[in-house]
Design a protein around this motif. Sequence first.
Motif, PDB file in Angstrom:
ATOM      1  N   GLU A 116       0.833  -1.209   0.000  1.00 21.97           N
ATOM      2  CA  GLU A 116       0.000   0.000   0.000  1.00 21.97           C
ATOM      3  C   GLU A 116       0.868   1.261   0.000  1.00 21.97           C
ATOM      4  O   GLU A 116       0.497   2.265  -0.609  1.00 21.97           O
ATOM      5  CB  GLU A 116      -0.921  -0.030   1.216  1.00 21.97           C
ATOM      6  CG  GLU A 116      -1.981   1.050   1.193  1.00 21.97           C
ATOM      7  CD  GLU A 116      -3.047   0.849   2.247  1.00 21.97           C
ATOM      8  OE1 GLU A 116      -4.116   1.465   2.136  1.00 21.97           O
ATOM      9  OE2 GLU A 116      -2.808   0.072   3.198  1.00 21.97           O
ATOM     10  N   ARG A 132     -10.255  -4.345  -0.466  1.00 18.67           N
ATOM     11  CA  ARG A 132      -8.920  -4.345  -1.063  1.00 18.67           C
ATOM     12  C   ARG A 132      -8.908  -3.673  -2.431  1.00 18.67           C
ATOM     13  O   ARG A 132      -7.873  -3.146  -2.853  1.00 18.67           O
ATOM     14  CB  ARG A 132      -8.398  -5.775  -1.172  1.00 18.67           C
ATOM     15  CG  ARG A 132      -7.996  -6.357   0.187  1.00 18.67           C
ATOM     16  CD  ARG A 132      -7.562  -7.791   0.078  1.00 18.67           C
ATOM     17  NE  ARG A 132      -7.231  -8.353   1.397  1.00 18.67           N
ATOM     18  CZ  ARG A 132      -6.980  -9.636   1.601  1.00 18.67           C
ATOM     19  NH1 ARG A 132      -7.028 -10.494   0.592  1.00 18.67           N
ATOM     20  NH2 ARG A 132      -6.712 -10.068   2.826  1.00 18.67           N
ATOM     21  N   ARG A 135      -7.797  -0.268  -2.083  1.00 26.39           N
ATOM     22  CA  ARG A 135      -6.437  -0.062  -1.593  1.00 26.39           C
ATOM     23  C   ARG A 135      -5.368  -0.444  -2.624  1.00 26.39           C
ATOM     24  O   ARG A 135      -4.292   0.139  -2.651  1.00 26.39           O
ATOM     25  CB  ARG A 135      -6.209  -0.879  -0.321  1.00 26.39           C
ATOM     26  CG  ARG A 135      -7.091  -0.482   0.842  1.00 26.39           C
ATOM     27  CD  ARG A 135      -6.958  -1.477   1.991  1.00 26.39           C
ATOM     28  NE  ARG A 135      -5.589  -1.604   2.453  1.00 26.39           N
ATOM     29  CZ  ARG A 135      -5.169  -2.596   3.252  1.00 26.39           C
ATOM     30  NH1 ARG A 135      -6.016  -3.524   3.651  1.00 26.39           N
ATOM     31  NH2 ARG A 135      -3.917  -2.646   3.645  1.00 26.39           N
TER      32      ARG A 135
END
Length: 774
Positions: A116, A132, A135
């Motif tokens: 990340e 997710r 991200r």
Amino acid sequence: MYQYIALRIADPMFHSLTYSVFSLFSDGLHDLKKRRLMQSCLLLLVLLSMPAVADQQVLRVGVYHNPPKIFLSNADGTDAQMSGFFGDLLREIAQREQWHIEAVECEWSDCLAQLERGDLDLLPDVAMTTERKHRFAFHQIPALHSWSQVFSHTSVELDSVLDLQDKRIAVLEGSVQYDYLQQLVEMFNLNIQWIIIDSLQQGLELVKTLDADGLATNNLFGGYHAQAYQLKPTAVIFQPAEVYFAGPQNQSQIPLERINAWLSEWSNDPNSPYLQILQGWKAPETQFVTPRSVWILSSALILALLILLFGIRRLKGEIHLTRDELRKSDDKFTTLVSAQKEEVHQLNYYDPLTGLANRRQFIERLNLVLSELKTSPQQGAILLLDIDSFRNLNDTLGHQFGDQLLIHVADRLKRHHQNHENLARFGGDEFMIILENLSDDTVQLVNQVEITVDRLNQSFKRAFTIQGQDITTSICFGIVTFSSKNRSADELIQKAELALFDAKKSGRRQIKFFDHEMQAQAEQHTQYEIGLGYALKNNELTLHYQPQYKANQIVGVEALIRWQPKGGKMISPAQFIPIAEHSGLIIPIGEWVITEACKTLACWSKQANTQHLTMAVNISAVQMRQKEFVDQVVRIIDQTQAPASQLEFELTESLLIDNSEDTINKIEQLKALGISFSLDDFGTGYSSLSMLTRFPLDTLKVDQSFVRDMHRDARDYNVVKAIVELGRGLNLNVIAEGVETEQQKEALLKLGCYHFQGFLFSKPLPLENLNMDT
């Protein structure tokens, strides 16, 4: 991340320039012209080498220990190499793309954090979730399909989700398994001791040493390590997943795009590197080879045993034949009588479908329990169970399916109530249970009963598998307690039935105890049911009409039924209409209402001052379900010669939800005659926009509960405003009922509602008292 590597020297021009430079150096650097020529050559040399130095892209790839999917083949040494399915696949792609892979070892949660932040360029073996996707970046074609599963130690039994109760389960921090199992805990109200681990290897060690009962992981990892760490797969399987390579959200997506391109090219090619790598990392299957000598010895023993059994059987046959000849007629008679007795007893006392005791045997058993109370006083209870929505399942999926469901329900009740003598199928989809030896204390007695009910309810949360389908159902309970004061089994059963009836009125999975108020309501219910049949025959039913206004002009009426028994008080429709619907009397009563309303409408159509008036009639859901309802209405209109265009049927929201396709069909047939339709009490039940768009309605009626306080309560005001605007947007007429004050009327006018009904204008009146001039 791009870095420059050593210069390539395979280009002939590069060799020539290099030779020139070295020649210049060998001749000396004192000559100015030579020095300038050397500088130009060096500059050209650097420029020509530029395309070559950027040929390889360096990718930092996160690797956490999760064999056989991804791991470092030599994690403790200096030459650690990325391996496993994802490792081999990425190295195969990197070779074609001229990427240089730099493996970065990390724990799972740390890998995600580095990705990340952009410290990693790729992370293999990442299941895509909604969270997710916000991200990280993913390619489109999944690299691998897997699922999550709980693996337990070989000494621990985990046969279902409910067996996770009080177990110690190791789970990776930040994993999709942990998120899902947390939801499962809340759904089933389970108590699970979570052991949060940093690596899957740690989880394996914990299970092997029995410091954890199970490990939640993916099926490939668990199967790969099962034999070495004494694991076994359980029936707790969940979350089929598609697994990808993931990249940072705000960096170049070229590596992911190239991975996706190779997966697209390789996935359907049986000879592709992708399928070869996938096949190579499948968990090995154990094969057992039996020695040939064992086969020979086993075959010889089986043959000898068959010969011996044949001889014994032949000898026994001869003995029995001789004995049977001597007692043949006697035994035949005895067998016939015994079989008939057993069959008669089975038919008299047992249900042929489920094998449980039937109603007759249950009553005998209950009488026996009550008689024993004389010598050993105790408390007890009767539980009457009914399967929710059984009739719908039976009608939808067939009676054979319904019979199979009853058999499964009986088997589950047997498993959770050991005293089978006190368990019976009472009829249809109803089952009876007697609970004995309960506490004398009322509070404790109720608690004991509720424990049994909770246990049975929990058992019904597990689906029944019937004809390949998983069916989940629930049960309602009617409960009555008994003690030494009770003497009649029939009385107790009647009370249990009343309690069950009250439970089913309240919805699914309801529990009701019998009380005296319930008994009084049941007696009144019976009196009303008998009285309604008499009222229909003896003209005790009448119609009152409540005018409906636009501005100050009457535009129609609503026909409202009234019942006043001879010599008695007027009975509210709210009291007798539900009873009429439950008993089926609503069908002849509803037909009478439509007929009387149409007779009045036909008379009005012949008079100048009333021929414009509409007649609204309430239609019950029971009426609408009749197959012949449309034909009945057509016949009444033909007989009375009432104008169908002046007739309006009012429907309830629950009627529209129940069997909606059949309801729509009937509405469309009646609208073809000219009859219009309104939705009564809109906003108080199951209203939805899909309902209004699917059903061909003409009018919305705003319920009086909203109108009553709309000039004082902002919430009610906003509800009415929304309904009026909704009706206008859907081109529907809107009428407000229950208008009692000028303030309410003025508030409605400001919102654009111009049709009213309520005591401000007129209460419901007999036909002869109606004033048609206003």
